[in-house]
Design an enzyme around this catalytic site. Structure first.
Site, PDB file in Angstrom:
ATOM      1  N   LYS A  80       6.639  -8.622  -4.573  1.00 14.18           N
ATOM      2  CA  LYS A  80       6.702  -7.333  -3.881  1.00 14.18           C
ATOM      3  C   LYS A  80       8.005  -6.596  -4.206  1.00 14.18           C
ATOM      4  CE  LYS A  80       6.779  -4.018  -1.020  1.00 14.18           C
ATOM      5  NZ  LYS A  80       6.134  -3.489   0.110  1.00 14.18           N
ATOM      6  N   CYS A  85      10.821   1.976   1.272  1.00 11.59           N
ATOM      7  CA  CYS A  85      10.504   0.824   0.429  1.00 11.59           C
ATOM      8  C   CYS A  85      11.351   0.792  -0.837  1.00 11.59           C
ATOM      9  CB  CYS A  85       9.029   0.881   0.033  1.00 11.59           C
ATOM     10  SG  CYS A  85       7.953   1.142   1.437  1.00 11.59           S
ATOM     11  N   VAL A 131       0.824  -1.221   0.000  1.00 11.42           N
ATOM     12  CA  VAL A 131       0.000   0.000   0.000  1.00 11.42           C
ATOM     13  C   VAL A 131       0.850   1.259   0.000  1.00 11.42           C
ATOM     14  CG1 VAL A 131      -2.031  -1.020   1.030  1.00 11.42           C
ATOM     15  CG2 VAL A 131      -0.188  -0.210   2.507  1.00 11.42           C
TER      16      VAL A 131
HETATM   17  N1  SAJ Z   1       9.598   9.268  -7.042  1.00 15.55           N
HETATM   18  C1  SAJ Z   1      10.293   9.875  -8.076  1.00 15.55           C
HETATM   19  N2  SAJ Z   1       9.700   9.907  -9.315  1.00 15.55           N
HETATM   20  C2  SAJ Z   1       8.468   9.365  -9.531  1.00 15.55           C
HETATM   21  C3  SAJ Z   1       7.790   8.748  -8.483  1.00 15.55           C
HETATM   22  C4  SAJ Z   1       8.377   8.701  -7.236  1.00 15.55           C
HETATM   23  O1  SAJ Z   1      11.412  10.380  -7.914  1.00 15.55           O
HETATM   24  O2  SAJ Z   1       8.004   9.458 -10.681  1.00 15.55           O
HETATM   25  C5  SAJ Z   1      10.184   9.220  -5.705  1.00 15.55           C
HETATM   26  C6  SAJ Z   1       9.326   9.933  -4.670  1.00 15.55           C
HETATM   27  O3  SAJ Z   1       9.596  11.303  -4.655  1.00 15.55           O
HETATM   28  C7  SAJ Z   1       9.726   9.231  -3.398  1.00 15.55           C
HETATM   29  C8  SAJ Z   1      10.040   7.817  -3.856  1.00 15.55           C
HETATM   30  O4  SAJ Z   1      10.191   7.878  -5.257  1.00 15.55           O
HETATM   31  O5  SAJ Z   1      10.902   9.822  -2.854  1.00 15.55           O
HETATM   32  C9  SAJ Z   1       8.995   6.768  -3.521  1.00 15.55           C
HETATM   33  O6  SAJ Z   1       7.693   7.312  -3.549  1.00 15.55           O
HETATM   34  P1  SAJ Z   1       6.400   6.552  -4.096  1.00 15.55           P
HETATM   35  O7  SAJ Z   1       5.242   7.418  -3.799  1.00 15.55           O
HETATM   36  O8  SAJ Z   1       6.597   6.156  -5.498  1.00 15.55           O
HETATM   37  O9  SAJ Z   1       6.360   5.175  -3.279  1.00 15.55           O
HETATM   38  P2  SAJ Z   1       6.347   4.828  -1.693  1.00 15.55           P
HETATM   39  O10 SAJ Z   1       7.751   4.492  -1.281  1.00 15.55           O
HETATM   40  O11 SAJ Z   1       5.628   5.822  -0.879  1.00 15.55           O
HETATM   41  O12 SAJ Z   1       5.494   3.472  -1.717  1.00 15.55           O
HETATM   42  C10 SAJ Z   1       5.950   2.382  -2.516  1.00 15.55           C
HETATM   43  C11 SAJ Z   1       4.771   1.895  -3.371  1.00 15.55           C
HETATM   44  N3  SAJ Z   1       5.239   0.937  -4.383  1.00 15.55           N
HETATM   45  C12 SAJ Z   1       4.915   1.052  -5.681  1.00 15.55           C
HETATM   46  O13 SAJ Z   1       4.270   1.972  -6.122  1.00 15.55           O
HETATM   47  C13 SAJ Z   1       5.393  -0.046  -6.577  1.00 15.55           C
HETATM   48  C14 SAJ Z   1       3.712   1.248  -2.480  1.00 15.55           C
HETATM   49  O14 SAJ Z   1       2.678   0.684  -3.271  1.00 15.55           O
HETATM   50  C15 SAJ Z   1       4.370   0.145  -1.647  1.00 15.55           C
HETATM   51  O15 SAJ Z   1       3.448  -0.501  -0.797  1.00 15.55           O
HETATM   52  C16 SAJ Z   1       5.423   0.791  -0.781  1.00 15.55           C
HETATM   53  O16 SAJ Z   1       6.417   1.355  -1.652  1.00 15.55           O
HETATM   54  C17 SAJ Z   1       6.020  -0.272   0.115  1.00 15.55           C
HETATM   55  O17 SAJ Z   1       5.594  -0.381   1.273  1.00 15.55           O
HETATM   56  O18 SAJ Z   1       6.831  -1.076  -0.379  1.00 15.55           O
END
Ligand code: SAJ
Length: 445
Positions: free
Chosen positions: A226, A280, A175
């Protein structure tokens, strides 16, 4: 069904609440006395998660969720403890966190961090004396492939339980922080049992509150799925970050190029940024790398590219300094993504560290961190450059004319590419954006 949820953090607590509201009798346990005390007082320790407060208060008031610091016998046990990375084993004592992170990036194969399964081990040991024949045991913690079969199962076996006596499965949490409750209910869920009966029973428990599809497999595949999801995102973001660097050299705007490329029906490139934070995406690829260092060059390179972004941002500040002269920089936002109070693995603090190393005076602000939530006017006093490191809504809504009055120089570096640039330029700011090399066109004329 009576369920014992071990670990009441960002995943365990909402899971316990949802299971309780679905008619199960839930006992939530946590080793952290402060969390247990807060919850027993009827308060919720997790903020900014839509609907969680109301749901938690209701299930705790009704008694379907109780909280304790020790397990009890139950029909099902769900382990939701963290699996952090361990940088300590690597003989880098005395190095600053930044230096350690840099070491990780530059030495790749021999120096990658290792997963720390100590919480999974101690959680399993804490429930083992209570697990009885026919019970269900589920590991939700994100774990290196093989953990359910090769770490959790042997511990339970050492307490005299047989793999066919108990029903052991992995049900990875997937999530999105900020939308946890909704995603826990609505997302499709992967469940992988050590035996087919374990898969069946785990599916039955999760179908009490999951509205999405429940897709079943074996435990190791579930663990890998995952990790594959977050690794996919890490690699995709690394590609975007590489395109940002290339665009800067080419004198074009990466964001525009990516957005145009994404019009292609089979292309979906993510956004460049100051680096990948959170607990994550920057962590999970290492769970695969540590087991297979020789056959994971792509994952390692993606990690390396994303982790090098804070220094790249600091280098951009140096370029701006060379052009405009900067003494004091304000870094806006320490959270790893907008509108959350979570700065784990956030690139912002590393950007600030590099800037200090480069000799700039640096102030940091974040509305979600108590000690950094000071008036912006004070932080900006005598500053020359604002660096948007996290695009919190409050920053996007700032009035550039007001901010201009606080600053010494009107310089803005947007590393998140979400600021309303035109408004800032209209207020006389020179705006630089990550991956936007178009400013170089002015030098060509
Ligand atoms: N980010 C970028 N560019 C993007 C998207 C994100 O630089 O285009 C960066 C964000 O700024 C942030 C990081 O990546 O620093 C991660 O952010 P996120 O919103 O993409 O993900 P998380 O870490 O909050 O949550 C992720 C999610 N995984 C996926 O989307 C595959 C979530 O569904 C997982 O449950 C979670 O990791 C987890 O618990 O593993």
């Amino acid at each position: 069904m009576k369920v014992c949820v071990v670990g009441l953090g960002y995943i365990g607590f909402p899971t316990a609440c949802l299971m309780a509201s679905a008619g199960n009798e839930v006992l939530g346990i946590d080793a952290n006395e402060k969390i247990v005390k807060t919850l027993r007082e009827g308060k919720v320790h997790i903020v900014n998660e839509d609907g969680l407060n109301d749901l938690a208060e209701r299930v705790m008031r009704e008694g379907s969720l109780r909280v304790s610091d020790r397990p009890e016998g139950a029909d099902a046990f769900v382990i939701c403890v963290p699996t952090p990375l361990n940088y300590q084993d690597r003989n880098l004592d005395g190095f600053s966190e930044v230096a350690v992170a840099m070491e990780v990036e530059t030495r790749l194969v021999s120096e990658y961090p290792r997963s720390d399964l100590s919480y999974v081990v101690s959680a399993t040991k804490s429930i083992a004396p209570y697990v009885k024949h026919g019970n269900l045991v589920i590991l939700e913690s994100t774990s290196p492939p093989g953990t359910t079969e090769n770490v959790v199962l042997p511990i339970l076996e050492s307490y005299g339980l047989d793999r066919n006596d108990i029903h052991l499965a992995h049900a990875p949490e997937r999530v999105l922080p900020g939308a946890i409750l909704r995603e826990m209910r609505e997302n499709d869920r992967i469940i992988g049992g050590v035996t087919e009966e374990a898969t069946r029973q785990a599916k039955e428990l999760y179908s009490t509150f999951v509205q999405g599809r429940i897709l079943t497999t074996d435990a190791t595949t579930a663990e890998f799925v995952k990790l594959a999801e977050n690794s996919f995102r890490d690699v995709n973001i690394a590609l975007a970050n590489e395109f940002a660097r290339i665009s800067n050299e080419l004198g074009i705007n990466a964001q525009e190029a990516i957005s145009l490329a994404n019009h292609h029906p089979r292309v979906n490139i993510l956004s460049p940024g100051p680096g990948v934070g959170g607990h994550c995406i920057p962590v999970d690829p290492y769970f695969i790398i540590e087991r297979f260092p020789e056959i994971t060059p792509l994952l390692q390179t993606a990690r390396s590219i994303n982790s090098s972004m804070p220094r790249y941002v600091a280098d951009l500040v140096r370029e701006i300094d060379a052009e405009h002269g900067i003494a004091k920089v304000v870094v806006l936002g320490t959270a790893y993504k907008p509108d959350v109070g979570d700065s784990r693995e956030s690139p912002s603090l590393r950007i600030a560290d590099y800037l200090r190393d480069y000799g700039f005076s640096v102030q940091i602000h974040d509305p979600y961190e108590d000690e950094l939530n000071v008036p912006l006017s004070a932080v900006c006093e005598d500053a020359d450059l604002l660096v948007i490191a996290t695009d919190h809504s409050v920053y996007k809504e700032l009035n550039p004319d007001t901010v201009a009055r606080w600053l010494n120089k009107r310089l803005l570096l947007d590393t998140r590419l979400t600021m309303p640039v035109e408004r800032w330029e209209a207020a006389g700011f020179v705006v630089r954006r990550l991956g936007d090399g178009r400013y170089k066109l002015n030098f060509r004329d």
